[in-house]
Scaffold this active site. Sequence first.
Site, PDB file in Angstrom:
ATOM      1  N   TRP A  74     -14.839   3.115  34.923  1.00  0.00           N
ATOM      2  CA  TRP A  74     -15.293   1.834  35.468  1.00  0.00           C
ATOM      3  C   TRP A  74     -15.644   0.857  34.344  1.00  0.00           C
ATOM      4  O   TRP A  74     -15.135  -0.270  34.289  1.00  0.00           O
ATOM      5  CB  TRP A  74     -16.489   2.055  36.381  1.00  0.00           C
ATOM      6  CG  TRP A  74     -17.177   0.799  36.835  1.00  0.00           C
ATOM      7  CD1 TRP A  74     -18.419   0.376  36.503  1.00  0.00           C
ATOM      8  CD2 TRP A  74     -16.647  -0.215  37.700  1.00  0.00           C
ATOM      9  NE1 TRP A  74     -18.718  -0.835  37.102  1.00  0.00           N
ATOM     10  CE2 TRP A  74     -17.642  -1.217  37.840  1.00  0.00           C
ATOM     11  CE3 TRP A  74     -15.423  -0.377  38.375  1.00  0.00           C
ATOM     12  CZ2 TRP A  74     -17.453  -2.355  38.628  1.00  0.00           C
ATOM     13  CZ3 TRP A  74     -15.250  -1.519  39.149  1.00  0.00           C
ATOM     14  CH2 TRP A  74     -16.241  -2.481  39.268  1.00  0.00           C
ATOM     15  N   GLY A 102     -16.787  12.648  21.643  1.00  0.00           N
ATOM     16  CA  GLY A 102     -17.793  13.703  21.660  1.00  0.00           C
ATOM     17  C   GLY A 102     -19.193  13.191  21.870  1.00  0.00           C
ATOM     18  O   GLY A 102     -19.543  12.689  22.930  1.00  0.00           O
ATOM     19  N   GLY A 103     -20.027  13.345  20.846  1.00  0.00           N
ATOM     20  CA  GLY A 103     -21.439  13.022  20.981  1.00  0.00           C
ATOM     21  C   GLY A 103     -22.207  14.197  21.547  1.00  0.00           C
ATOM     22  O   GLY A 103     -21.659  15.231  21.928  1.00  0.00           O
ATOM     23  N   ASN A 105     -24.013  14.761  24.353  1.00  0.00           N
ATOM     24  CA  ASN A 105     -23.859  15.203  25.738  1.00  0.00           C
ATOM     25  C   ASN A 105     -22.545  15.938  25.980  1.00  0.00           C
ATOM     26  O   ASN A 105     -22.473  16.836  26.820  1.00  0.00           O
ATOM     27  CB  ASN A 105     -23.957  14.002  26.692  1.00  0.00           C
ATOM     28  CG  ASN A 105     -25.362  13.453  26.779  1.00  0.00           C
ATOM     29  OD1 ASN A 105     -26.335  14.169  26.566  1.00  0.00           O
ATOM     30  ND2 ASN A 105     -25.487  12.173  27.074  1.00  0.00           N
ATOM     31  N   GLU A 147     -20.860  17.906  17.854  1.00  0.00           N
ATOM     32  CA  GLU A 147     -22.225  18.332  17.530  1.00  0.00           C
ATOM     33  C   GLU A 147     -22.494  19.716  18.146  1.00  0.00           C
ATOM     34  O   GLU A 147     -22.949  19.804  19.284  1.00  0.00           O
ATOM     35  CB  GLU A 147     -23.229  17.308  18.058  1.00  0.00           C
ATOM     36  CG  GLU A 147     -23.001  15.907  17.488  1.00  0.00           C
ATOM     37  CD  GLU A 147     -24.023  14.883  17.963  1.00  0.00           C
ATOM     38  OE1 GLU A 147     -25.115  15.274  18.449  1.00  0.00           O
ATOM     39  OE2 GLU A 147     -23.736  13.695  17.874  1.00  0.00           O
ATOM     40  N   TYR A 148     -22.206  20.805  17.387  1.00  0.00           N
ATOM     41  CA  TYR A 148     -21.777  20.876  15.993  1.00  0.00           C
ATOM     42  C   TYR A 148     -20.836  22.068  15.854  1.00  0.00           C
ATOM     43  O   TYR A 148     -20.995  23.053  16.595  1.00  0.00           O
ATOM     44  CB  TYR A 148     -22.974  21.067  15.051  1.00  0.00           C
ATOM     45  CG  TYR A 148     -23.976  19.946  15.157  1.00  0.00           C
ATOM     46  CD1 TYR A 148     -23.770  18.736  14.467  1.00  0.00           C
ATOM     47  CD2 TYR A 148     -25.103  20.072  15.941  1.00  0.00           C
ATOM     48  CE1 TYR A 148     -24.700  17.710  14.555  1.00  0.00           C
ATOM     49  CE2 TYR A 148     -26.020  19.040  16.029  1.00  0.00           C
ATOM     50  CZ  TYR A 148     -25.816  17.864  15.344  1.00  0.00           C
ATOM     51  OH  TYR A 148     -26.717  16.833  15.449  1.00  0.00           O
ATOM     52  N   MET A 209     -25.899  11.057   9.920  1.00  0.00           N
ATOM     53  CA  MET A 209     -26.954  10.811  10.902  1.00  0.00           C
ATOM     54  C   MET A 209     -28.324  11.199  10.344  1.00  0.00           C
ATOM     55  O   MET A 209     -28.819  12.309  10.541  1.00  0.00           O
ATOM     56  CB  MET A 209     -26.648  11.569  12.193  1.00  0.00           C
ATOM     57  CG  MET A 209     -25.361  11.103  12.868  1.00  0.00           C
ATOM     58  SD  MET A 209     -25.101  11.806  14.516  1.00  0.00           S
ATOM     59  CE  MET A 209     -24.744  13.515  14.121  1.00  0.00           C
ATOM     60  N   TYR A 211     -31.398  10.961  11.065  1.00  0.00           N
ATOM     61  CA  TYR A 211     -32.459  10.784  12.057  1.00  0.00           C
ATOM     62  C   TYR A 211     -32.473  11.964  13.028  1.00  0.00           C
ATOM     63  O   TYR A 211     -31.687  12.898  12.883  1.00  0.00           O
ATOM     64  CB  TYR A 211     -32.272   9.466  12.826  1.00  0.00           C
ATOM     65  CG  TYR A 211     -30.838   9.117  13.163  1.00  0.00           C
ATOM     66  CD1 TYR A 211     -30.163   9.738  14.212  1.00  0.00           C
ATOM     67  CD2 TYR A 211     -30.137   8.163  12.431  1.00  0.00           C
ATOM     68  CE1 TYR A 211     -28.852   9.426  14.523  1.00  0.00           C
ATOM     69  CE2 TYR A 211     -28.820   7.837  12.724  1.00  0.00           C
ATOM     70  CZ  TYR A 211     -28.180   8.469  13.774  1.00  0.00           C
ATOM     71  OH  TYR A 211     -26.879   8.164  14.079  1.00  0.00           O
TER      72      TYR A 211
END
Length: 460
Positions: A74, A102-103, A105, A147-148, A209, A211
């Site tokens: 959407w 990816g990411g 989730n 990840e990962y 990354m 953080y």
Amino acid sequence: MKIVAILAFSLLVVLTNAQGNYKKVCYFANWAYYRNTTGQYGVDKLDAFECTHLIYGFAVLNNVTYEMTVYDPWVDISLGGYQKFTALKAQNPYLKTLIALGGWNDSAFSTQYSELVSDPVKMANFVSKALAFVRQYNFDGLDFDWEYPGDPGKPEDKQNFITLLTMLRDAFKPYNLLLTMAPSCSIVRAEVSYDIPALAEVVDFVNFMGYDIHGAWETQTDHHAPLYRRSIDDTVSDQIVAESVDFWLSQGMPAEKLIFGVPSYGRSYTLADVSQTGLLAPAIDAGPPGPYTGLKGFYSFYEICLMEQSGMTVVTDPTGKMGAYGYKGTTWVSWDEIDMLVKKVQYAMDKGLGGIMFWELSLDDFNGYCNLGPRPFSKTITATLEGRPPPTSNPSASTTAPPGSLTCTSEGAYYADPADCNKYYRCVNGKIVTMYCQPGLVFNPTINQCDWPYNVPSCA
């Protein structure tokens, strides 16, 4: 509009040339489209001149076909998310747009990526379809965010991941497409997941990354992105950003390929005891959801500003080893304030790193609630890379407030619009009236008149 575009283009040229070709890599999260009221953030709010590289998050891996696929048809397709995103290059021919795969989730709680890289047939099909995907939607490359590798998965993921990236690199090369990836800053994670010398050979750069080192998954408060080791840190802890950078460089990652990541958000906790509010204070849960982002344990940069304005106590680190933290009632949050952001950008420049990345655009103060002008986090990065001072608080903008929250406290009072420099409000006969400047002019809250943009730094 032409003048604004020319000025923006000039800023980009300064950023990419005068300061040694630093990259400024900015992620965009497509789910920000669904946020409520003034927190809503779509592709229409992106600035083609704000970053050298824009990355659209995320596409996902189909767990049946093992092919790259659209995450939200959407937003991404029907509403033209991909199309509008890559069309920004028509305004700025120097801009590069990538799609992230990816990411957290999509890849943190499943073995589908491990299954993909364990099978040569699946990998060959994935590469073919990924190339077609990137070209079909006019992206300039792929940012691989697994990840990962190896967790969850198999020990062989580490090398199998390199095999897949090499196949992608070979497929992308004839089309001059970029291949990047986003690694954790954990040294322990790197030893399990990444063959750093091989990565250095195969990717164009890595979005480091720096953080999410601490958060509400733990039972004690702590800053989620400390730059240097502090007295409270365990002597064997590897979760210190600067030490992780040194590890990656020592393992063979060229400095110019390491893009230093900073967070435009904070991590929060619910305190177990309101009398214990410092670092390592007992915590029983994530902090309550932010009013706009709606996630427990997580606040955008601008939501933190609103918390400060509502009376949150803020504590800054006099040693400069980490960013600020604050607390109000049972809520405790850590983040990188502007001073710490400047320090981190300067650190990256001193180390000879390739530039700055941040997560992510919708979390910056695009409405101007912090009284630092719109997008102060992003503008601080650019200003520091260019050797200019960052945005500072503007007392004359203290009347800036989210539309809908304004009340007539004083007849004839003026209010700047936090998102539109051309628009302002005035209290007339006890009611808020919306007013507009003539084309080419912006509202100047210092003199309460429409003025030339160059007289209003936040609108120039």
